[in-house]
Scaffold this active site. Sequence first.
Site, PDB file in Angstrom:
ATOM      1  N   VAL A 125      30.990  18.211  16.135  1.00 30.98           N
ATOM      2  CA  VAL A 125      31.939  19.110  17.260  1.00 30.98           C
ATOM      3  C   VAL A 125      32.410  20.039  16.755  1.00 30.98           C
ATOM      4  CG1 VAL A 125      33.599  19.010  19.193  1.00 30.98           C
ATOM      5  CG2 VAL A 125      31.937  17.094  18.916  1.00 30.98           C
ATOM      6  N   GLU A 126      33.267  19.920  15.675  1.00 27.51           N
ATOM      7  CA  GLU A 126      33.991  21.229  15.012  1.00 27.51           C
ATOM      8  C   GLU A 126      32.938  22.123  14.515  1.00 27.51           C
ATOM      9  OE1 GLU A 126      37.118  21.715  15.028  1.00 27.51           O
ATOM     10  OE2 GLU A 126      37.969  19.822  15.649  1.00 27.51           O
ATOM     11  N   THR A 127      32.084  21.747  13.504  1.00 28.21           N
ATOM     12  CA  THR A 127      31.252  22.775  12.943  1.00 28.21           C
ATOM     13  C   THR A 127      29.806  22.782  12.932  1.00 28.21           C
ATOM     14  OG1 THR A 127      31.473  21.774  10.870  1.00 28.21           O
ATOM     15  CG2 THR A 127      33.165  23.392  11.417  1.00 28.21           C
TER      16      THR A 127
END
Length: 328
Positions: A125-127
């Site tokens: 989700v983050e990167t």
Amino acid sequence: MWYKKISKTIAVCSLALVSSSFCLANDFALSPDYATFKANTMQTYGLTADQIDQAMLGTQNRPNILKIMERPGESKPWYQYQSMFLVDGTINKGANFKAQYSNALQRAEAQYGVSQNVILGILGVETGYGSNKGNIITRDALATLAFGYPRRAQYFQNELAALIAWTYKENYPIATITGSYAGAVGYPQFMPSNITKYGVDYDGNGHIDLRNSPTDAIGSIANYLAQQGWERDRPIAYPATYTGNNPEEIISKDLTQPLPYGVVKQFGISSLNPNIDDLDLVNVIQLQSENGPIYYVTFPNFQVITTYNKSRMYATAVWQLGTAVFNK
């Protein structure tokens, strides 16, 4: 130290040159809050005024960041939000990442008690498993918010100070640190203050490098979640059905105040997973599908994920993406 390489002759621009492209201006040097920021940073981290000014040389205001802050991804309904993450391309990247770093994931799960799937979910989700770590100069992003976003100005001033202190400590040229529009850095998108608090040298090379070491990122995420209260071998959430007429009475207002499942089910909530005890402490959340509301019974580990990002949609995406990747 890198800052000593900057000529003293350009350390302070005259007012006549502040807007000149020939001067390494700090766009925020004349902000009414800048002097207070410097004083607080000096007191907190033991830096000198000159060190702070040197670190801020070349800082640029990024007004587009303020526009982004007013329309974050979490403003979308769930059925649109999930389509940004729960797609085959991201799941396949996650499966490849899992295969490549399986030893670190297994070690982190054993050491910290944090499930591999949630670590994988956060990295996805983050990167997108490192494919989109952000390309905005972190100093510029944090300064723009610290001096131009009054609602959370103190928070971002604290993060800017932490960034300056961290780059001096690690001898990193501050202008080379890039990340998200909100100042998050590296594979796990840690804010600068959290790099020092929760970062782990998990590859054993003597440095905590969340920008270039996926192994350090894995260990650091696990350490962060463990310190936030992650419960080993406990679930995150189960889908549920609701048969009542007033969902507002059962949707949790505060995830830190769970209720026994035996209490909430009296209001029409029923978990689709039978492996839940009436004494289990749970919350009920509601998200929006294209066909109407959907419900989940969530456990304390779900609330721990929201300490990373308070959005319930974020935590749901982490849980579901991580599960899909782990099971692929």
